[in-house]
Design a protein around this motif. Structure first.
Motif, mmCIF file in Angstrom:
data_model
loop_
_atom_site.group_PDB
_atom_site.id
_atom_site.type_symbol
_atom_site.label_atom_id
_atom_site.label_comp_id
_atom_site.label_asym_id
_atom_site.label_seq_id
_atom_site.Cartn_x
_atom_site.Cartn_y
_atom_site.Cartn_z
ATOM 1 N N SER A 72 0.814 -1.451 -0.342
ATOM 2 C CA SER A 72 0.205 -0.224 -0.138
ATOM 3 C C SER A 72 1.208 0.881 0.305
ATOM 4 N N GLY A 73 0.629 2.488 -0.782
ATOM 5 C CA GLY A 73 0.617 3.562 -0.780
ATOM 6 C C GLY A 73 0.326 4.046 -0.051
ATOM 7 N N GLU A 74 0.402 5.701 -0.932
ATOM 8 C CA GLU A 74 -0.264 6.818 0.149
ATOM 9 C C GLU A 74 -1.426 6.887 -0.673
ATOM 10 N N THR A 75 -2.916 7.284 0.907
ATOM 11 C CA THR A 75 -4.574 7.473 0.754
ATOM 12 C C THR A 75 -4.902 8.421 0.883
ATOM 13 N N ALA A 76 -5.165 8.596 -0.053
ATOM 14 C CA ALA A 76 -6.020 10.582 0.330
ATOM 15 C C ALA A 76 -7.243 10.572 -0.409
ATOM 16 N N GLN A 77 -8.166 11.018 0.241
ATOM 17 C CA GLN A 77 -9.532 11.314 -0.713
ATOM 18 C C GLN A 77 -9.913 11.999 -2.016
ATOM 19 N N GLU A 78 -10.132 11.179 -2.794
ATOM 20 C CA GLU A 78 -10.128 11.675 -4.657
ATOM 21 C C GLU A 78 -11.490 11.779 -5.033
ATOM 22 N N ALA A 79 -11.667 12.518 -5.849
ATOM 23 C CA ALA A 79 -12.827 12.818 -6.964
ATOM 24 C C ALA A 79 -12.469 11.205 -7.612
ATOM 25 N N LEU A 80 -13.829 10.892 -7.290
ATOM 26 C CA LEU A 80 -14.035 9.558 -8.701
ATOM 27 C C LEU A 80 -13.630 10.161 -10.292
ATOM 28 N N ARG A 81 -13.456 11.511 -10.242
ATOM 29 C CA ARG A 81 -14.021 11.350 -11.700
ATOM 30 C C ARG A 81 -12.216 12.142 -12.384
ATOM 31 N N SER A 82 -11.405 11.811 -10.678
ATOM 32 C CA SER A 82 -9.921 12.487 -10.960
ATOM 33 C C SER A 82 -9.311 10.888 -11.679
ATOM 34 N N PHE A 83 -10.376 9.903 -11.839
ATOM 35 C CA PHE A 83 -9.618 8.511 -12.513
ATOM 36 C C PHE A 83 -10.287 8.749 -13.397
ATOM 37 N N ASP A 84 -8.897 7.871 -14.945
ATOM 38 C CA ASP A 84 -9.648 7.283 -16.138
ATOM 39 C C ASP A 84 -10.253 6.808 -16.051
ATOM 40 N N ALA A 85 -10.784 5.628 -14.961
ATOM 41 C CA ALA A 85 -11.558 3.884 -15.063
ATOM 42 C C ALA A 85 -11.860 4.219 -13.556
ATOM 43 N N VAL A 86 -12.974 3.868 -13.624
ATOM 44 C CA VAL A 86 -13.318 3.018 -12.188
ATOM 45 C C VAL A 86 -13.921 1.546 -12.285
ATOM 46 N N LEU A 87 -13.744 0.601 -11.611
ATOM 47 C CA LEU A 87 -13.789 -0.602 -12.109
ATOM 48 C C LEU A 87 -15.263 -1.105 -10.841
ATOM 49 N N MET A 88 -16.071 -1.234 -10.311
ATOM 50 C CA MET A 88 -17.418 -1.428 -9.682
ATOM 51 C C MET A 88 -16.762 -3.098 -9.448
ATOM 52 N N ARG A 89 -16.081 -3.581 -8.074
ATOM 53 C CA ARG A 89 -16.174 -4.887 -8.480
ATOM 54 C C ARG A 89 -16.508 -5.798 -7.323
ATOM 55 N N GLN A 90 -17.270 -4.628 -6.397
ATOM 56 C CA GLN A 90 -17.804 -5.680 -4.969
ATOM 57 C C GLN A 90 -18.514 -6.514 -4.795
ATOM 58 N N ASP A 91 -18.477 -7.713 -4.509
ATOM 59 C CA ASP A 91 -19.312 -8.600 -4.120
ATOM 60 C C ASP A 91 -20.454 -8.890 -3.969
ATOM 61 N N PRO A 92 -21.640 -9.611 -4.601
ATOM 62 C CA PRO A 92 -22.519 -9.373 -3.387
ATOM 63 C C PRO A 92 -22.694 -9.422 -1.905
ATOM 64 N N PRO A 93 -23.717 -9.538 -1.156
ATOM 65 C CA PRO A 93 -24.760 -9.187 -1.730
ATOM 66 C C PRO A 93 -24.998 -8.545 -2.001
ATOM 67 N N PHE A 94 -26.147 -8.337 -2.469
ATOM 68 C CA PHE A 94 -26.935 -6.701 -3.705
ATOM 69 C C PHE A 94 -27.658 -6.439 -2.427
ATOM 70 N N ASP A 95 -27.837 -5.968 -2.170
ATOM 71 C CA ASP A 95 -28.749 -5.392 -0.203
ATOM 72 C C ASP A 95 -28.486 -3.707 -0.605
ATOM 73 N N ALA A 96 -29.345 -3.317 0.717
ATOM 74 C CA ALA A 96 -29.807 -1.602 -0.113
ATOM 75 C C ALA A 96 -28.648 -1.029 0.644
ATOM 76 N N GLU A 97 -27.132 -1.068 0.278
ATOM 77 C CA GLU A 97 -26.070 -0.760 0.784
ATOM 78 C C GLU A 97 -25.392 -0.976 -0.839
ATOM 79 N N TYR A 98 -25.424 -1.931 -1.120
ATOM 80 C CA TYR A 98 -25.266 -1.825 -2.777
ATOM 81 C C TYR A 98 -25.761 -0.588 -3.236
ATOM 82 N N VAL A 99 -27.370 -0.492 -3.404
ATOM 83 C CA VAL A 99 -28.033 -0.081 -4.023
ATOM 84 C C VAL A 99 -27.936 1.833 -3.692
ATOM 85 N N ALA A 100 -27.185 1.692 -2.480
ATOM 86 C CA ALA A 100 -27.086 3.180 -2.006
ATOM 87 C C ALA A 100 -25.501 3.710 -3.178
ATOM 88 N N ALA A 101 -24.676 2.731 -3.089
ATOM 89 C CA ALA A 101 -23.361 2.688 -4.085
ATOM 90 C C ALA A 101 -23.652 2.912 -5.431
#
Length: 316
Positions: A72-101
Motif C-alpha cells: 500500500s502507498g499513499e491514501t487520499a480522498q479523491e473525486a472519482l472523476r479524477s481517475f481515468d477508469a473506476v471498476l466496481m468489483r464489489q461482491d454481492p449481496p446486492f443489498d440496500a448498501e449496494y444500491v446506495a453505492a
C-alpha cells in the motif's frame, strides 16, 4: 495504447482478497504491467459532499507473490472523476448498501467519472431475473412467490431447481423433485412463506458436464469457458460449493448465445459480463463482479484480465 492511466478498483476489503484466484487482482496486475497506476477503494469510503462524489483511494504496488501480492502507498480522498477508469468489483449481496453505492456512482458518472460496470446498468440488472429478456436461450423458468404456482411448476417439470434471486456462490439453491417429501418445506423456506420472490427452473441433467461460465469483455466473447463441475453427490457446480473448474473452448451453441448477448449488454455499459450456461441454456447473467479469469489463464494461457485493461484503454 493509452498509457499512464489511473485505474481505481472498488473491491471488498483488500486484505481479504485471495490473489491465487481473484479476478480483480488479476486485472490490477494486468493494469500495472501495461503501465497504469492502480488504486483500491472500499465501498464504505464512498461519500457525496456538496454534490461531489469522492472516496478514500489507496495507491497499490502489485507483486507476483500470491502471499504478499501488494504494498500500500499513499491514501487520499479523491473525486472519482479524477481517475481515468473506476471498476466496481464489489461482491454481492446486492443489498440496500449496494444500491446506495450505485446511486452515488451514478452521480459520479454525471460528473464525468468513467465507471464500469455502469452503475445504473448494475442496479437495473438482476443477475437472475435478467435472463427473462432472452427466453429463447433459457431453460423453462418461473419467477414467483406463490406456493401454488411454484408447486404446479414442480409438478409440471417433475425435477426443478429453486433458488433465491439475491444469492451467490450456490447458497440457497435446491433441487426439488415432484416426489420430494420436503418440497413444501423448501418452498416455504425459500419464499419466507410467500413473502419473498424466487426463481424456479427445469432441472438440466447436463449440469454433470459443468455449469459453464462464459465471459464477455467490452462486447467481445472470450473463447474459453470455465466449466464448474459438481462434486459427487452435488447438483451445484459453483466453486464455492466445492465444484471443480475446468477450462474448455466454447461450443457452437454456447458461442451463439454469447454472441447474441454481447452487443446489447455492452451497449448498456456492461464491460465485464459472466454468462452461466448449462447444456447451452442460459441460467444467469452476472454483472456485479464476474470471476474465473485466473483459472482460465492458468489452464489455457488466455489472459482475459489483460483483455479487460485493453478494453478500458480503448474507451479513453
Amino acid at each position: 495504447m493509452a498509457t499512464g492511466m489511473r485505474i481505481a478498483f472498488i473491491v471488498d476489503p483488500i486484505e481479504k482478497l485471495k490473489a491465487y484466484k481473484d479476478s480483480s487482482i488479476a486485472m490490477m496486475r494486468a493494469a500495472q504491467a501495461r503501465g497504469h497506476a492502480v488504486y483500491s477503494i472500499g465501498r464504505d469510503s464512498l461519500s457525496v459532499r456538496d454534490g461531489l462524489v469522492s472516496a478514500r483511494a489507496t495507491a497499490l504496488a502489485l507483486h507476483d507473490d500470491d502471499h504478499h501480492w501488494y504494498v500500500s502507498g499513499e491514501t487520499a480522498q479523491e473525486a472519482l472523476r479524477s481517475f481515468d477508469a473506476v471498476l466496481m468489483r464489489q461482491d454481492p449481496p446486492f443489498d440496500a448498501e449496494y444500491v446506495a453505492a450505485t446511486w452515488m456512482l451514478e452521480r459520479a458518472v454525471a460528473q464525468g467519472a468513467k465507471v464500469w460496470n455502469d452503475p445504473r446498468a448494475i442496479r437495473d440488472h438482476s443477475e437472475k431475473l435478467s435472463i427473462s429478456e432472452f427466453p429463447q436461450f433459457t431453460p423453462t423458468t418461473l419467477v414467483a412467490r406463490d406456493a401454488g404456482d411454484l408447486n404446479a411448476f414442480i409438478d409440471e417439470q417433475q425435477d426443478a431447481i429453486l433458488k433465491p434471486l439475491d444469492g451467490m456462490g450456490g447458497i440457497g439453491i435446491f433441487r426439488v423433485r415432484a416426489d420430494d417429501p420436503n418440497r413444501n418445506a423448501i418452498v416455504e423456506t425459500l419464499t419466507d412463506n410467500g413473502r419473498r420472490t424466487i426463481m424456479a427452473q427445469g432441472y438440466l441433467p447436463q449440469i454433470s458436464e459443468g455449469d459453464k461460465r462464459v465471459l464477455l469483455v467490452g462486447g467481445e466473447v472470450m473463447p474459453y469457458s470455465l466449466a464448474r463441475i459438481p462434486k459427487a453427490g452435488e447438483t451445484r457446480g459453483n466453486l464455492a460449493a466445492g465444484g471443480r473448474g475446468v477450462a474448455m473452448p466454447l461450443t457452437d451453441e454456447e458461442r451463439a448465445v454469447a454472441e447474441a448477448l454481447a452487443t446489447p449488454l455492452w451497449a448498456r455499459g456492461l464491460l465485464i459480463v459472466g454468462l452461466d450456461l448449462i447444456g447451452g441454456r442460459l441460467t444467469e447473467i452476472n454483472v456485479t463482479s464476474p470471476t474465473c479469469m485466473v483459472e482460465i489463464r492458468q489452464q489455457t494461457g488466455y489472459d482475459i484480465a489483460t483483455k479487460v485493461i485493453e478494453a478500458l484503454e480503448a474507451t479513453q
